[in-house]
Write an enzyme that holds these catalytic residues in place. Structure first.
Site, PDB file in Angstrom:
ATOM      1  N   ASP A 148      44.632  40.589  41.639  1.00  0.00           N
ATOM      2  CA  ASP A 148      43.357  40.882  42.520  1.00  0.00           C
ATOM      3  C   ASP A 148      44.141  41.956  43.329  1.00  0.00           C
ATOM      4  OD1 ASP A 148      41.061  40.825  44.314  1.00  0.00           O
ATOM      5  OD2 ASP A 148      40.992  38.608  44.570  1.00  0.00           O
ATOM      6  N   TRP A 149      43.072  41.930  44.544  1.00  0.00           N
ATOM      7  CA  TRP A 149      44.028  43.924  45.514  1.00  0.00           C
ATOM      8  C   TRP A 149      45.346  43.112  46.627  1.00  0.00           C
ATOM      9  CZ3 TRP A 149      41.668  44.732  41.213  1.00  0.00           C
ATOM     10  CH2 TRP A 149      41.072  45.734  42.199  1.00  0.00           C
TER      11      TRP A 149
END
Length: 661
Positions: A361-362
């Site tokens: 995820d970012w």
């Protein structure tokens, strides 16, 4: 030496010194250097009657340039030609956006924190999460312009563009969804849960595939296979609900629509998320923020959340994104999913046999992460004490292939050159990533037809399919019997055409096609209120980047309070009132359920869709994809990891009325 002399000459010409500016780096200079070093375009050559793109510009047909060769051979050939900098660049997927007129942004900007030339030609990154929106033809043209830059790098590796959902009716200010002008309009994913038909999910995937490909997007950063078992969780809107069997069939249909029966030139890959299930957030607080780092399993129900992911793998989901949260007590080490070897290597790779790309995820490594140059602490939950380099190493050791929201390949290069990570480990990830680029046909032709883009996106067929899905997703929660029994069916809904209505939250022009619109409540026969599910006000004790996320994540209590509740109660006490409520997540609405004559749940629908149901032009068929608790006390007493377990819910999972019942 020549390159060094060229760079030196440019640097000497810079009129303002870095010391005078008081900055550590000039992004303007990065862009100048990157543009100066850009190579030639790849010519199309012919050998023995076969046309090919000479991506490395050597005048010869390399195996990786030959579309007739098996993908495994093409991957092997390219990996053998790549240097460590090129391999490291392949392992990042930061955001990229464009200017007001969909032009390439050359210099550092607030959305990205770097320039387009710099990120492609200097950092050698070729996966990007497209941010922002523009008309379809403009996005298609921009896509081709950026692909041309990638073609001019040493090996001509094409770019894979990804996106969060782009078919939402929301205003585009959400971090995980953006509306794109020219695309068809559909309900939120939770609305597909209300429809409950995997064929509709597959149809959406098929249409979204065509519209994505029209502008060059080849990777969907969805679906969310998470189960919304914790009603306070802000991201329930992106799921298919809280029941594993329903979510499993919808996830499978959705992926089949995007990817097709077999992944190839006409596919859009899916990145199913967030393994092994991001729904059971402790107290419903989201793991984007430091105070929501923990996932909770008081019901010992971890395996329940894996079921939709198995369904995704069974139909060939290409890629996987783990979540930010820490699966407390489920593995021997309480660290976030992307740093957890037991989650990625043992469970995902081992138990499920997943062989595709795993992308984090970012923003899990650096304090900048997915927010460009805006400060936001890294979501490195459980490993906050590690250096950025050690975080990269731990994630690689866990089994991660690619880093979302990050753009610092130098860390990977250093880890390899320092002997901390083997080149064999890097090659394993590079092969997975390249395989997907080859499967999509990007090496053979990454470009799109700009003139055709507007014609194949947002067609009448696609718009009608989305409009029908909006109507199918509407759930009639309450329809009070009429006391005077004047209408044939004896219920408040559907309303008679021409009735006098008082409106809040509704476009009067739409309503006037069905009814007489009055501006004074006293003059109305019925009041119609469109409201949004409540949430608490954002915190204010956070840094700038965290505050931005805080305004996007609608979390906290589920019940209406204060002036908002008082106003709704006042209207309901004055006139027969119908409340249409947009449910990003379940709401606690005992007063509304008691006093409104009609209650309609919606998950992303136009006023037209709402009024078609309220006035009987469409018979409601939707069913609640989650339960709606009776009180906040019931919410707080339930288990985060267990579905529909609140005491005496106001509306149960699967509830939904119809005019034909």
């Amino acid at each position: 030496m020549n390159k060094w002399l060229k760079y030196s000459a440019i640097a000497v010409a810079v009129p303002v010194s870095l010391v005078a500016l008081g900055v550590a780096k000039t992004y303007w200079l990065d862009t100048i250097l990157a543009k100066a070093d850009i190579g030639p375009e790849a010519p199309t050559l012919n050998t023995s009657g076969f046309n090919y793109r000479d991506l490395n510009k050597n005048g010869e047909l390399d195996v990786y340039e030959d579309s007739r060769q098996p993908i495994s051979r093409r991957v092997d050939d390219l990996v053998a030609q790549m240097n460590i900098e090129e391999k490291a660049g392949l392992m990042f997927q930061p955001p990229m956006t464009f200017g007001d007129n969909a032009e390439i942004l050359e210099d550092m900007n607030m959305s990205m924190g770097y320039g387009t030339y710099d990120i492609i030609n200097s950092r050698l990154i070729n996966h990007f999460n497209v941010m922002g929106s523009a008309p379809v033809a403009s996005m298609a043209r921009w896509h081709n312009d950026v692909q041309k830059l990638a073609e001019q790098t040493r090996l001509g590796i094409p770019i894979t563009f990804s996106t969060d959902p782009r078919h939402s009716l929301r205003d585009g200010k959400n971090a995980t969804s953006v509306r794109t002008e020219g695309f068809s309009l559909w309900p939120e994913p939770i609305g597909f849960g209300a429809i409950g038909d995997e064929n509709v999910a597959e149809e959406f995937g098929r249409i979204a595939n065509i519209e994505y490909r029209a502008v060059g997007i080849r990777l969907a950063l969805h679906p969310m296979a998470d189960l919304a078992t914790e009603p306070r969780w802000a991201r329930s809107v992106g799921t298919f609900g809280e029941e594993a069997e329903l979510s499993s069939k919808l996830v499978a249909g959705y992926i089949k629509g995007f990817q097709g029966a077999n992944i190839g030139n006409s596919s859009v890959l899916t990145m199913v998320k967030h393994f092994p299930g991001g729904g059971p957030q402790a107290n419903g607080l989201d793991a984007h923020q430091f105070y929501g780092a923990d996932q909770a399993y008081p019901g010992d129900n971890f395996d329940y959340h894996l079921k939709p992911f198995k369904a995704a793998f069974d139909v060939g989901a290409a890629q996987v994104m783990p979540y930010y949260g820490i699966p407390n007590g489920q593995t021997s080490e309480d660290v976030a999913m992307s740093f957890n070897k037991e989650v990625i290597t043992d469970m995902l790779r081992g138990d499920f046999g997943f062989e595709g790309v795993v992308c984090t995820d970012w923003g899990i490594i650096t304090d900048k992460g997915a927010m460009g140059w805006v400060a936001m602490r890294a979501r490195a939950w459980g490993v906050e004490g590690l250096s950025e380099s050690d975080r990269f190493k731990k994630a690689l050791d866990a089994g991660v292939d690619q880093f979302g929201g990050e753009e610092l390949p130098g860390f990977i290069v250093d880890l390899v050159e320092d002997g901390e990570v083997s080149i064999g480990r890097i090659n394993a990830s590079v092969r997975r990533i390249l395989k997907d680029k080859f499967r999509l046909g990007l090496f053979d032709n990454p470009y799109v037809d700009v003139a055709l883009a507007e014609k194949i996106a947002g067609t009448d067929e696609f718009m009608k399919a989305g409009a029908l899905a909006q109507r199918k997703s509407l759930v009639l929660l309450k329809n009070k019997p009429l006391e005077n029994q004047q209408q044939e069916q004896g219920y408040t809904l559907p309303l008679a055409k021409g009735v006098k209505v008082y409106l809040e939250g509704v476009d009067e022009n739409v309503a006037s096609r069905y009814a007489q619109v009055v501006t004074n409540l006293a003059d109305a026969d019925v009041a119609i209120l469109r409201v949004k599910a409540p949430h608490r006000a954002p915190r204010t004790d956070l840094n700038m980047g965290e505050n931005i996320i805080e305004t996007i994540l609608n979390q906290g209590d589920l019940d209406f309070k204060g002036e908002e509740l008082a106003h709704i109660n006042e209207v309901m006490a004055t006139k027969p009132t119908i409340v249409s409520i947009y449910l990003e997540r379940p709401s606690v609405i005992p007063e509304i359920a008691k006093h409104a004559v009609g209650v309609l749940a919606e998950f992303g629908a136009t006023d037209d869709a709402i009024f078609d149901v309220l006035f009987g032009d469409f018979n409601p068929t939707g069913k609640l994809p989650f339960e709606m608790p009776r009180s906040m006390a019931a919410v707080e007493a339930q288990f985060e990891d267990v579905p529909f377990d609140s005491v005496d819910p106001l509306f149960s999972f699967g509830h939904g009325l119809s005019y034909q019942e």
